[in-house]
Design an enzyme around this catalytic site. Sequence first.
Site, PDB file in Angstrom:
ATOM      1  N   SER A  14      38.931  36.898  44.238  1.00  0.00           N
ATOM      2  CA  SER A  14      39.875  35.783  44.630  1.00  0.00           C
ATOM      3  C   SER A  14      41.302  36.559  43.919  1.00  0.00           C
ATOM      4  CB  SER A  14      39.425  34.905  43.933  1.00  0.00           C
ATOM      5  OG  SER A  14      40.604  33.851  44.064  1.00  0.00           O
ATOM      6  N   HIS A  39      39.211  36.709  49.053  1.00  0.00           N
ATOM      7  CA  HIS A  39      39.390  35.275  49.013  1.00  0.00           C
ATOM      8  C   HIS A  39      40.675  34.628  48.650  1.00  0.00           C
ATOM      9  CE1 HIS A  39      37.242  31.230  48.564  1.00  0.00           C
ATOM     10  NE2 HIS A  39      38.206  30.960  47.422  1.00  0.00           N
ATOM     11  N   ASP A  41      42.980  31.348  47.741  1.00  0.00           N
ATOM     12  CA  ASP A  41      42.922  29.970  47.279  1.00  0.00           C
ATOM     13  C   ASP A  41      44.139  29.373  47.678  1.00  0.00           C
ATOM     14  OD1 ASP A  41      40.203  29.665  46.195  1.00  0.00           O
ATOM     15  OD2 ASP A  41      40.594  31.258  44.878  1.00  0.00           O
ATOM     16  N   MET A  43      46.547  25.999  47.144  1.00  0.00           N
ATOM     17  CA  MET A  43      46.368  24.637  46.404  1.00  0.00           C
ATOM     18  C   MET A  43      47.895  24.083  46.663  1.00  0.00           C
ATOM     19  SD  MET A  43      45.111  26.218  42.908  1.00  0.00           S
ATOM     20  CE  MET A  43      43.576  27.119  42.824  1.00  0.00           C
ATOM     21  N   HIS A  73      40.471  29.605  51.660  1.00  0.00           N
ATOM     22  CA  HIS A  73      40.051  28.514  51.094  1.00  0.00           C
ATOM     23  C   HIS A  73      41.347  27.178  50.953  1.00  0.00           C
ATOM     24  CE1 HIS A  73      37.818  26.277  47.188  1.00  0.00           C
ATOM     25  NE2 HIS A  73      37.962  25.351  48.130  1.00  0.00           N
ATOM     26  N   MET A  75      42.622  24.068  49.674  1.00  0.00           N
ATOM     27  CA  MET A  75      42.247  22.979  48.513  1.00  0.00           C
ATOM     28  C   MET A  75      43.699  22.060  48.783  1.00  0.00           C
ATOM     29  SD  MET A  75      40.938  24.973  45.403  1.00  0.00           S
ATOM     30  CE  MET A  75      41.532  26.474  46.222  1.00  0.00           C
ATOM     31  N   MET A 144      31.371  24.656  45.340  1.00  0.00           N
ATOM     32  CA  MET A 144      32.142  24.825  44.449  1.00  0.00           C
ATOM     33  C   MET A 144      31.559  24.757  43.083  1.00  0.00           C
ATOM     34  SD  MET A 144      35.258  25.722  45.405  1.00  0.00           S
ATOM     35  CE  MET A 144      35.876  25.784  43.750  1.00  0.00           C
ATOM     36  N   PHE A 150      41.931  25.951  38.949  1.00  0.00           N
ATOM     37  CA  PHE A 150      42.410  26.973  38.159  1.00  0.00           C
ATOM     38  C   PHE A 150      41.197  27.873  38.083  1.00  0.00           C
ATOM     39  CE2 PHE A 150      44.213  23.009  36.921  1.00  0.00           C
ATOM     40  CZ  PHE A 150      45.813  23.235  36.569  1.00  0.00           C
ATOM     41  N   ASP A 182      31.867  29.753  44.327  1.00  0.00           N
ATOM     42  CA  ASP A 182      33.208  29.955  43.880  1.00  0.00           C
ATOM     43  C   ASP A 182      33.615  29.207  42.261  1.00  0.00           C
ATOM     44  OD1 ASP A 182      35.926  30.258  43.708  1.00  0.00           O
ATOM     45  OD2 ASP A 182      36.386  29.045  45.597  1.00  0.00           O
ATOM     46  N   GLY A 204      37.065  35.663  40.868  1.00  0.00           N
ATOM     47  CA  GLY A 204      38.745  36.176  40.269  1.00  0.00           C
ATOM     48  C   GLY A 204      38.746  36.513  39.094  1.00  0.00           C
TER      49      GLY A 204
END
Length: 223
Positions: A14, A39, A41, A43, A73, A75, A144, A150, A182, A204
């Site tokens: 990640s 990956h 992320d 947000m 991904h 979010m 998840m 975070f 994840d 990550g």
Amino acid sequence: MTSSSPNPLRLAPSILAADHAHLAAGLEIVRQLPVKWLHLDIMDGHFVPNFSFGPQTVADLRKRDHELFFDTHLMLDNPDEHVDAFIKAGANLVSIHVEPDYDVEATLERIKAAGCQCGIVLNPGTPAEAALPFIRKVDLILVMTVWPGFGGQSFIEDTLPKMGLLHDWRMARNLNFRLEVDGGIDLETAPLCREQGVDTYVAGTAFFKAEDRAAFLKGIEGA
Ligand code: DX5
Ligand code: ZN
């Protein structure tokens, strides 16, 4: 031990855990290894209490690498309004949470229609059953293993039975969607998920902090 996964094991480092003022350097760290997935992320500061980066960043990373499978991904509270931008930016797979109030099925279809793979994501408090309406439509189900928002959090062991259920449902229906985890994944927690049939591992902090990243990759994907 559950029956094994129908898919080869994959590590998806990640980029969230890289230095955000030097994301290209983080990408280079991944590219130095025979890693196939990355990956990403995304947000929105609303569905999760943090911000990360948007489609421009994904597009700029894509310009620097054409080989990695971009596992994106989202979010977001309104993923239906943003999937197109991430597909255009170079995502290979877009996964969307089932918790917010929007048309999940129509959004999955929209992702597929654009020629991209699609996935759904379940928060730690969301039961496996929430995936059932979409189980034949998705290329990936992400469980998840922390509350999203975070990096660097501790793996939540209570999520293990959910992985096993999803894997059993996959095998019983002869499906081959990927089962991904994840959050808090390292060389101690990954084997617990492996026992439940998980094949795809986001990492990550443990990846970027590993002293020997090649050994970390081998520890996750095997030989
Ligand atoms: C959740 C993110 C993180 C991240 C993984 O908000 O989806 O789970 O990529 O981070 P680590 O491996 O540091 O837990
Ligand atoms: Zn993620």
